[in-house]
Design an enzyme around this catalytic site. Structure first.
Site, PDB file in Angstrom:
ATOM      1  N   SER A  17       0.832  -1.211   0.000  1.00 23.61           N
ATOM      2  CA  SER A  17       0.000   0.000   0.000  1.00 23.61           C
ATOM      3  C   SER A  17       0.866   1.261   0.000  1.00 23.61           C
ATOM      4  O   SER A  17       1.843   1.362   0.748  1.00 23.61           O
ATOM      5  CB  SER A  17      -0.899  -0.017   1.240  1.00 23.61           C
ATOM      6  OG  SER A  17      -1.562   1.223   1.376  1.00 23.61           O
ATOM      7  N   LYS A  45      -3.428   3.264  -1.784  1.00 25.08           N
ATOM      8  CA  LYS A  45      -2.880   4.027  -0.657  1.00 25.08           C
ATOM      9  C   LYS A  45      -3.957   4.056   0.429  1.00 25.08           C
ATOM     10  O   LYS A  45      -5.146   4.078   0.142  1.00 25.08           O
ATOM     11  CB  LYS A  45      -2.539   5.444  -1.141  1.00 25.08           C
ATOM     12  CG  LYS A  45      -2.225   6.469  -0.044  1.00 25.08           C
ATOM     13  CD  LYS A  45      -0.815   6.343   0.483  1.00 25.08           C
ATOM     14  CE  LYS A  45      -0.519   7.346   1.612  1.00 25.08           C
ATOM     15  NZ  LYS A  45       0.523   6.864   2.539  1.00 25.08           N
ATOM     16  N   ASN A 127      -5.246  -0.921   7.925  1.00 23.02           N
ATOM     17  CA  ASN A 127      -3.903  -0.461   8.290  1.00 23.02           C
ATOM     18  C   ASN A 127      -3.939  -0.041   9.764  1.00 23.02           C
ATOM     19  O   ASN A 127      -4.432   1.038  10.097  1.00 23.02           O
ATOM     20  CB  ASN A 127      -3.483   0.704   7.390  1.00 23.02           C
ATOM     21  CG  ASN A 127      -2.052   1.124   7.654  1.00 23.02           C
ATOM     22  OD1 ASN A 127      -1.406   0.625   8.580  1.00 23.02           O
ATOM     23  ND2 ASN A 127      -1.545   2.044   6.853  1.00 23.02           N
ATOM     24  N   CYS A 130       0.410   2.335  10.763  1.00 19.57           N
ATOM     25  CA  CYS A 130       1.177   3.449  10.201  1.00 19.57           C
ATOM     26  C   CYS A 130       2.065   4.065  11.284  1.00 19.57           C
ATOM     27  O   CYS A 130       1.576   4.430  12.349  1.00 19.57           O
ATOM     28  CB  CYS A 130       0.259   4.524   9.633  1.00 19.57           C
ATOM     29  SG  CYS A 130       1.211   5.945   9.069  1.00 19.57           S
ATOM     30  N   LYS A 164      -2.957  -5.314   8.440  1.00 18.10           N
ATOM     31  CA  LYS A 164      -1.546  -4.966   8.200  1.00 18.10           C
ATOM     32  C   LYS A 164      -0.853  -4.731   9.530  1.00 18.10           C
ATOM     33  O   LYS A 164      -1.185  -3.815  10.282  1.00 18.10           O
ATOM     34  CB  LYS A 164      -1.482  -3.704   7.342  1.00 18.10           C
ATOM     35  CG  LYS A 164      -0.091  -3.154   7.105  1.00 18.10           C
ATOM     36  CD  LYS A 164       0.448  -3.605   5.771  1.00 18.10           C
ATOM     37  CE  LYS A 164       1.755  -2.957   5.401  1.00 18.10           C
ATOM     38  NZ  LYS A 164       1.620  -2.088   4.225  1.00 18.10           N
ATOM     39  N   GLY A 216      12.718  -0.915   2.483  1.00 15.85           N
ATOM     40  CA  GLY A 216      13.788  -1.246   1.522  1.00 15.85           C
ATOM     41  C   GLY A 216      14.629  -2.428   1.991  1.00 15.85           C
ATOM     42  O   GLY A 216      14.378  -3.009   3.060  1.00 15.85           O
ATOM     43  N   GLY A 242       8.671  -6.257   2.708  1.00 18.84           N
ATOM     44  CA  GLY A 242       9.796  -5.701   3.453  1.00 18.84           C
ATOM     45  C   GLY A 242      11.063  -5.939   2.651  1.00 18.84           C
ATOM     46  O   GLY A 242      11.686  -6.990   2.768  1.00 18.84           O
ATOM     47  N   GLY A 264       7.360  -2.980  -2.515  1.00 18.54           N
ATOM     48  CA  GLY A 264       7.113  -1.595  -2.102  1.00 18.54           C
ATOM     49  C   GLY A 264       8.188  -0.658  -2.605  1.00 18.54           C
ATOM     50  O   GLY A 264       8.127  -0.166  -3.729  1.00 18.54           O
TER      51      GLY A 264
HETATM   52  O1  RRO Z   1       1.555   7.704   4.946  1.00 15.04           O
HETATM   53  C1  RRO Z   1       2.517   7.294   5.638  1.00 15.04           C
HETATM   54  O2  RRO Z   1       3.321   8.062   6.184  1.00 15.04           O
HETATM   55  C2  RRO Z   1       2.737   5.857   5.852  1.00 15.04           C
HETATM   56  C3  RRO Z   1       1.750   4.935   6.125  1.00 15.04           C
HETATM   57 BR1  RRO Z   1      -0.066   5.365   6.105  1.00 15.04          BR
HETATM   58  C4  RRO Z   1       2.092   3.595   6.436  1.00 15.04           C
HETATM   59  O3  RRO Z   1       1.256   2.707   6.720  1.00 15.04           O
HETATM   60  N1  RRO Z   1       3.401   3.271   6.456  1.00 15.04           N
HETATM   61  C5  RRO Z   1       4.379   4.173   6.189  1.00 15.04           C
HETATM   62  O4  RRO Z   1       5.569   3.837   6.221  1.00 15.04           O
HETATM   63  N2  RRO Z   1       4.031   5.468   5.878  1.00 15.04           N
END
Ligand code: RRO
Length: 290
Positions: A17, A45, A127, A130, A164, A216, A242, A264
């Site tokens: 995502s 997203k 999610n 985050c 997630k 990364g 990952g 990703g």
């Molecule tokens: O938007 C973000 O800063 C973000 C999200 Br929603 C997430 O689930 N994971 C991430 O590394 N950044």
């Protein structure tokens, strides 16, 4: 073909995502993107009930073999997503998984209600992990909260629910088990590892949002360890991500028990990475099976 929660996928490689903007990619590459779409399902997203501007810049910092992001979940909100993005994402040649994040059971319910009844949506990813937004919920860190959230929203939709998971806990297994007990149809991991970039000239953190999340190749071995322990502990399918950037990386995740892999950070470097990794994975699996 791969069966994932009753959804038929052409191969086991999807996107993580927020790491591939299919609408912008179609603007850039035209309908050629639809002929050679790099993933077998598309994960949107993450969206929230109301629009969000996201974190102040700078939002990205490169590390050795990694990327720290502090994006902060900018999005159009549920109504904006349904009106503007969903019709465009529905034209993609693969099943659509919508990622949602709320700060309460009510917000999650609103989101699941809003997207869960739409024919265009094959599954929903919750999610709860985050690293860049204070959600007020500790769902991703607490087995009890995870089970209780699933109990509240599972009855609202017949779409598969993917939870997630965060890697920012001592052990992701209890949360994964609780999510599965609560009715999750699958789990995905890892989200990014909490990280900071520092500016010694300013004697302050460099990213506008303060801290961020690391992704990364730098995180791949951590992801592999967590995928292996979660996949050994739950019976629902695991979506592994990952630092996957080659077919060999993907084969390792499948070997560790994943049902699907997600690409990703590698897609930022090479937007066609998903297709390349799917091809390489095919060759790798043929080699392994002899
Ligand atoms: O938007 C973000 O800063 C973000 C999200 Br929603 C997430 O689930 N994971 C991430 O590394 N950044």
């Amino acid at each position: 073909m791969v069966d994932f929660c009753g959804i038929e996928l052409r191969h086991p490689v999807i996107n993580g995502s927020g790491t591939f903007d299919a609408i912008a990619a179609r603007r850039a590459f035209g309908d050629e993107l639809l002929d050679e779409f790099p993933f077998s399902a598309f994960v949107s997203k993450t969206i929230t009930p109301e629009p969000r501007a996201g974190n102040p810049p700078p939002r990205l910092w490169e590390t050795p073999s990694g990327l720290i992001n502090s994006i902060g979940l900018p999005n159009k909100g549920l109504d904006g997503f349904l009106a503007d993005d969903l019709p465009q994402l529905a034209e993609l040649p693969v099943p659509l998984i919508v990622s949602v994040m709320g700060t309460s059971h009510d917000e999650f319910s609103r989101l699941v209600d809003g997207v869960g009844g739409r024919d265009e949506v094959a599954a929903i990813e919750l999610n709860v992990s985050c690293p860049n937004v204070k959600s007020g919920l500790i769902v991703g860190e607490s087995p009890e909260e995870a089970k209780s959230l699933l109990g509240a929203i599972k009855p609202l939709t017949d779409r598969p629910l993917i939870v997630k998971l965060t890697p920012n806990v001592a052990d992701p297994v209890p949360v994964a088990e609780a999510a599965a007990e609560g009715g999750a149809d699958a789990v995905s991991l890892i989200n990014t590892l909490r990280a900071v970039a520092f500016d010694p000239d300013k004697a302050d953190r460099w990213l506008g949002g303060g801290s961020g999340g690391l992704s990364g190749p730098a995180v791949r071995a951590v992801a592999l360890a967590q995928v292996h322990s979660v996949a050994s502990s739950v019976s629902v399918p695991v979506v592994a991500m990952g630092g996957i950037s080659t077919g060999r990386d993907a084969a390792e995740m499948l070997g560790a028990g994943a049902a699907l892999v997600a690409v990703g950070t590698e897609s930022f470097r090479d937007p066609a990475a998903g297709a390349r990794i799917a091809d390489e994975l095919d060759a790798e699996l043929a080699r392994i099976s002899g």
